[in-house]
Design a protein around this motif. Structure first.
Motif, PDB file in Angstrom:
ATOM      1  N   ARG A  37       0.875  -1.167   0.000  1.00 33.82           N
ATOM      2  CA  ARG A  37       0.000   0.000   0.000  1.00 33.82           C
ATOM      3  C   ARG A  37       0.909   1.211   0.000  1.00 33.82           C
ATOM      4  O   ARG A  37       1.781   1.344   0.876  1.00 33.82           O
ATOM      5  N   ASP A  39       0.407   4.575   0.289  1.00 31.34           N
ATOM      6  CA  ASP A  39       0.250   5.650   1.271  1.00 31.34           C
ATOM      7  C   ASP A  39      -1.073   5.440   1.984  1.00 31.34           C
ATOM      8  O   ASP A  39      -1.774   4.469   1.712  1.00 31.34           O
ATOM      9  N   ASP A  40      -1.423   6.345   2.902  1.00 28.64           N
ATOM     10  CA  ASP A  40      -2.589   6.050   3.740  1.00 28.64           C
ATOM     11  C   ASP A  40      -3.947   6.253   3.052  1.00 28.64           C
ATOM     12  O   ASP A  40      -4.981   6.086   3.679  1.00 28.64           O
ATOM     13  N   ARG A  41      -3.944   6.604   1.785  1.00 29.54           N
ATOM     14  CA  ARG A  41      -5.209   6.596   1.053  1.00 29.54           C
ATOM     15  C   ARG A  41      -5.207   5.517  -0.019  1.00 29.54           C
ATOM     16  O   ARG A  41      -6.142   5.414  -0.804  1.00 29.54           O
ATOM     17  N   GLY A  42      -4.136   4.763  -0.059  1.00 31.80           N
ATOM     18  CA  GLY A  42      -3.945   3.811  -1.155  1.00 31.80           C
ATOM     19  C   GLY A  42      -4.710   2.522  -0.970  1.00 31.80           C
ATOM     20  O   GLY A  42      -5.172   2.188   0.119  1.00 31.80           O
ATOM     21  N   GLU A  43      -4.825   1.777  -2.092  1.00 30.74           N
ATOM     22  CA  GLU A  43      -5.396   0.443  -2.007  1.00 30.74           C
ATOM     23  C   GLU A  43      -4.250  -0.548  -1.825  1.00 30.74           C
ATOM     24  O   GLU A  43      -3.087  -0.203  -2.004  1.00 30.74           O
ATOM     25  N   ARG A  44      -4.598  -1.778  -1.467  1.00 30.43           N
ATOM     26  CA  ARG A  44      -3.592  -2.822  -1.265  1.00 30.43           C
ATOM     27  C   ARG A  44      -3.514  -3.631  -2.554  1.00 30.43           C
ATOM     28  O   ARG A  44      -4.518  -4.135  -3.011  1.00 30.43           O
ATOM     29  N   LYS A  68      -4.082   2.962 -11.665  1.00 25.89           N
ATOM     30  CA  LYS A  68      -3.657   4.050 -10.788  1.00 25.89           C
ATOM     31  C   LYS A  68      -2.491   3.657  -9.879  1.00 25.89           C
ATOM     32  O   LYS A  68      -1.483   4.347  -9.804  1.00 25.89           O
ATOM     33  N   THR A  69      -2.642   2.563  -9.145  1.00 25.42           N
ATOM     34  CA  THR A  69      -1.631   2.241  -8.140  1.00 25.42           C
ATOM     35  C   THR A  69      -0.312   1.832  -8.778  1.00 25.42           C
ATOM     36  O   THR A  69       0.758   2.274  -8.332  1.00 25.42           O
ATOM     37  N   MET A 214      -7.371  -8.758  -4.860  1.00 20.53           N
ATOM     38  CA  MET A 214      -7.201  -9.099  -3.442  1.00 20.53           C
ATOM     39  C   MET A 214      -7.323  -7.877  -2.545  1.00 20.53           C
ATOM     40  O   MET A 214      -7.139  -6.750  -2.992  1.00 20.53           O
ATOM     41  N   VAL A 215      -7.605  -8.136  -1.270  1.00 21.92           N
ATOM     42  CA  VAL A 215      -7.602  -7.044  -0.297  1.00 21.92           C
ATOM     43  C   VAL A 215      -6.568  -7.355   0.799  1.00 21.92           C
ATOM     44  O   VAL A 215      -5.495  -6.785   0.830  1.00 21.92           O
ATOM     45  N   ASP A 216      -6.906  -8.299   1.702  1.00 23.75           N
ATOM     46  CA  ASP A 216      -6.013  -8.559   2.832  1.00 23.75           C
ATOM     47  C   ASP A 216      -4.907  -9.558   2.485  1.00 23.75           C
ATOM     48  O   ASP A 216      -3.805  -9.476   3.000  1.00 23.75           O
TER      49      ASP A 216
END
Ligand SMILES: Cc1cc2nc3c(=O)[nH]c(=O)nc-3n(C[C@H](O)[C@H](O)[C@H](O)COP(=O)(O)OP(=O)(O)OC[C@H]3O[C@@H](n4cnc5c(N)ncnc54)[C@H](O)[C@@H]3O)c2cc1C
Ligand SMILES: Cc1cc2nc3c(=O)[nH]c(=O)nc-3n(C[C@H](O)[C@H](O)[C@H](O)COP(=O)(O)OP(=O)(O)OC[C@H]3O[C@@H](n4cnc5c(N)ncnc54)[C@H](O)[C@@H]3O)c2cc1C
Ligand code: FES
Lengths: 300, 488
Positions: A37, A39-44, A68-69, A214-216
């Protein structure tokens, strides 16, 4: 905080990063991945570990800028830091002496398959690599792959380098010659599906690496689920490699399209002012660095 | 932990017959029509005067049922008297003797089954609003910034590793640091707090409150390390053998989502509640595009949520706030059996959530692009009570019906994540994959390794997880000081 110690462009839109992550470097095995991730607004987002150096405490990732990421990540340079990185996740690739192992990969998939090819070679296999790309300027890690393979074939869609055609053309020849015991395919879904269809009749053990959203990455959300043998499997913990004959590629493609609209909007926002966004994430990571330092000082 | 209620001189000027006449104070809330469209906290909490008024209602039973019904036996009667004495900080300290996270439990405890169900006033009228009072004193403490951290015992030189940063771990960390041990918490995610941050939404538990509790622990010396999946990044054995941890506490929760295992669950728009809530809460998808995480659109679409617990309520109310045209609960039993907190059910109803009882999905339907279009359900009727004592639903033959919807969220419970169990030799588990731990000591089958919270009990409550954390801290302390701790 995870510092980038090296960053270099490998091909058009594909960049390699060496990142300080001692815990991950110590434990990773071929086929595993990290989730990061920015930064603190980013997605994983998940990225395969393309290489690692346990002594130096670094892992290497190779990223293709497609959204984007990954675009924003590709703007980072040595000296920048990534806010969060967790791993190694997923099951390592199955490594044994199969006999002749063919590793088929497309564009950035080559970086993802490389550590497994190397390990297959070490385990005593005859390794044949088929490396594909749309054109010459999208080809990565050719030298590295040649170094760990007994035979290497390069094919490009437009014939700008190596043979003109598809990776499956070459694979078909090898399968027809009847000496293939194992196939690993890593790349775009249509390519993996074509490989699966090709090897199925001859019952050659074939594995594919599934790139679901994916997320986590720890089995907690189920967002990465794929249909394998008509039942739900979580790519992040049960995979990412699965037996190709069992995978429902149609569902994988549909699920990877789930956020099309939002992804497009995010890219447009980024492209409107990429420098501002880059500055924002650098500032954000820097402020986290300062906070972490302050917390460390207050412990003493 | 269970201390007998202290006899305190009463600060209540009213005779009992006056007290019972006082109506229960209504807690100020955001208006339903307003709050249904934002993620700010719904319950605004008692202002000082209302807290005092509510406290006056307590008749100071000699055998307080509220204390008996509290899983950690908070001395509620004494707390209420301290409020009446105007000593709010004293009241907060009193709560903290038994409950490490009062601002959190004051918001999320299932009080209808606990303290408030034991209040005698509830027999004829309404019980004292104990949770609101607990929250009031905890918020007072935080907002006035007067929380003096207790003095820790001299350093013991022992190092304890805690896995997970949910309420079980946070409570354990607070006690262990107090006892003079070094405490290091490992968390898999990038943010600390467990379900408190990834599951329970902002409108019920502002993250700021969880963050505050974590800062307090940090200031007291607890070290937190995020992005470490124990079992993957490093194993329990490696932590104990190579990194010098003298004891470990495993509190990894019950994080694995259960699906219904019906056809069509792969369609786009079908979510586990875990994923939906993680996207919304942890990743702040409700603030897309300011935050990057996307969410399958709920705006102006029909959303159904399958389940009847807190997780289902949190999901359906989040969907509403994301602009759903309709947001419905599909539950296979009736309102009576619903395990969610009553307050949440009321809130959901006031906000316009639709409740469809005695139904169960049998199939999800989708279009050629793989997007969800409808859910096929079967009606249920209640049969004989099952193991949990609730009457179990039985499908009614031929009662299938189809309801169009674009998003379906499955909140059908969770199970244990096997990551640690499968990578820790010698750690015994139950048949269902939870970690076996001695009920009294929380010691596992592996020397020096303790476990508590949802990973031992299965999905339970914040207060029970916190209680387990404190129990484990006691045993770990005993273990580290050379006392024998009964292994499991
Ligand atoms: C286990 C695993 C390992 C991976 N390893 C690598 C790697 O080593 N190098 C690399 O460049 N990429 C890798 N990927 C893919 C990478 O994660 C995605 O490219 C990334 O998430 C896209 O994020 P974005 O914000 O840049 O693009 P987005 O804007 O989110 O997506 C852009 C486009 O990419 C597609 N997409 C979205 N998410 C994914 C995804 N998870 N996988 C594939 N396509 C996706 C979408 O359909 C969309 O059209 C891996 C994926 C997985 C699951
Ligand atoms: C949506 C929702 C609403 C709820 N509402 C209420 C309510 O209103 N009232 C109430 O009392 N209870 C409620 N609960 C239940 C309550 O939240 C849980 O019982 C409680 O949080 C359990 O605490 P825990 O510390 O055991 O675990 P958790 O809070 O689950 O925390 C476990 C932590 O461990 C981490 N972890 C997991 N595996 C690893 C690993 N291998 N390595 C490192 N870290 C790891 C996880 O990421 C997580 O942060 C709710 C639960 C949910 C999901
Ligand atoms: S990414 Fe959440 S379960 Fe796999």
């Amino acid at each position: 905080m995870f510092e980038i110690v090296e960053a270099r462009t490998l091909a058009r839109g594909i960049k390699l990063f060496v990142i300080e992550a001692p815990r991950i470097a110590r434990k990773q095995k071929p086929g595993q991945f990290v989730i990061l991730r920015l930064d603190d607004r980013g997605e994983r987002i998940p990225l395969t570990i393309a290489d690692a150096d346990a002594t130096a405490g670094t892992v290497t990732i190779v990223v293709q800028a497609i959204g984007k990421t990954t675009m924003l990540l590709s703007m980072l340079e040595a000296g920048d830091s990534i806010l969060d990185m967790v791993g190694p996740l997923g099951k390592p690739s199955e490594i044994e002496n199969f006999g002749t192992a063919v590793v088929v990969s497309g564009s950035v998939g080559t970086a993802m398959a490389y550590p497994t090819a190397r390990e297959l070679k070490r385990a005593g296999n005859k390794v044949i690599s088929i490396v594909g790309a749309r054109s010459k300027d999208l080809l990565v890690l050719e030298e590295e792959v040649r170094a760990v393979s007994d035979e290497t074939y390069v094919v490009t869609d437009d014939g700008s380098y190596g043979d003109k055609g598809l990776v499956t053309d070459k694979l078909k020849e090898l399968v027809a010659a009847g000496q293939v015991n194992y196939v690993l395919a890593v790349g775009p879904v249509p390519m993996m599906r074509a490989v699966a269809n090709l090897t199925a009749p001859s019952k050659i053990k074939t594995m594919v690496s599934l790139n679901s959203i994916m997320v986590d990455g720890t089995g907690m959300c189920g967002g990465c689920r794929v249909l394998v043998n008509d039942s739900s499997q979580f790519a992040c913990v049960d995979g990412p490699e699965f037996d190709a004959t069992q995978v429902n590629f149609e569902v994988l493609m549909q699920r990877n399209n789930m956020y099309r609209e939002q992804e497009r909007a995010s890219i447009e926002r980024l492209q409107a002012d990429p420098e501002a966004e880059l500055k924002r994430i650098r500032d954000s990571v820097h402020s986290h660095e300062c906070a972490a330092e302050a917390a460390a000082v207050s412990h003493e | 932990m269970s201390n007998p209620p202290t006899k305190v001189p009463s600060h209540n000027p009213l005779p009992n017959k006056e007290r019972v006449k006082l109506p229960r104070q209504r807690v100020p809330e955001q208006e339903p029509q307003v709050r249904a469209h934002n993620f700010q906290e719904v319950n605004l909490g008692f202002p000082e005067e209302q807290a005092r008024q509510e406290s006056l209602r307590c008749i100071e039973c000699s055998k307080p049922g509220c204390i008996e019904k509290c899983p950690v036996s908070v001395d509620i009667r004494a707390v209420i008297d301290l409020i009446l004495a105007g000593d709010y900080l004293g009241a907060a300290s009193k709560v903290r003797e038994d409950n490490a996270l009062p601002a959190i439990t004051g918001r999320v405890c299932p009080v209808d089954d606990q303290c408030e169900s034991g209040c005698v006033l509830g027999k004829k009228g309404e019980p004292v609003g104990i949770a609101y009072l607990e929250r009031f004193v905890a918020d007072w403490e935080r907002e006035t910034g007067q929380f003096g951290s207790p003095v820790s015992a001299p350093a013991t030189g022992k190092k304890v590793g805690l896995v997970g940063s949910g309420p079980a771990s946070l409570a354990c960390a607070g006690d262990l640091i107090q006892m003079g041990h070094q405490v290091h918490v490992f968390e898999a995610l990038h943010e600390l707090g467990g379900v408190l941050v990834y599951g329970i939404p902002e409108f019920r538990l502002p993250k700021e409150i969880v963050r505050h509790e974590i800062h307090v622990l940090q200031r007291r010396g607890v070290v937190f390390e995020t992005n470490v999946v124990v079992g993957k990044t490093v194993t329990i054995d490696e932590l104990m053998q190579d990194e010098g941890f003298d004891a470990m506490f495993i509190a990894t929760g019950a994080g694995l989502p259960r699906f219904l295992k019906v056809p069509g669950e792969h369609f786009n728009g079908v979510y586990s509640a875990n994923e939906f809530l993680t996207r919304v809460n942890l990743m702040r998808a409700y603030r897309f595009p300011e935050f990057d995480e996307p969410l399958y659109p709920c705006t102006d679409r029909d959303v159904i949520v399958v389940g009847g617990g807190n997780t289902a309520m949190d999901s359906v109310r989040s969907a509403l706030r994301l602009g759903a045209r309709s947001a419905s609960i599909f539950y296979r039993r009736t309102l009576v059996e619903m395990p969610a907190r009553k307050e949440e059910v009321h809130h959901a109803k006031d906000e316009g959530v639709h409740f469809e009882m005695l139904v169960n999905p049998v199939e999800f339907l989708g279009d050629e692009k793989g997007n969800l279009t409808a859910v096929k359900c079967i009606r249920q009727e209640l049969g004989e009570p099952d193991d949990s004592g609730r009457r179990s639903p039985v499908p009614v033959n031929g009662s299938e019906f189809v309801t169009p919807c674009s998003v379906a969220i499955i909140a059908a419970g969770t199970s244990a994540n096997p990551l640690i169990q499968s990578t820790t030799p010698g750690l015994a588990t139950t048949k269902r994959g939870y970690i076996s731990a001695n009920e009294e000591t929380l010691a596992t089958s592996k020397p020096g390794v303790f476990a508590g919270g949802d990973i031992v009990t299965g999905g339970a409550t914040v207060i029970l997880a916190m209680g387990a954390g404190r129990k484990a801290a006691k045993s770990i302390n005993a273990y580290l000081t050379g006392l024998v701790v009964v292994p499991n």
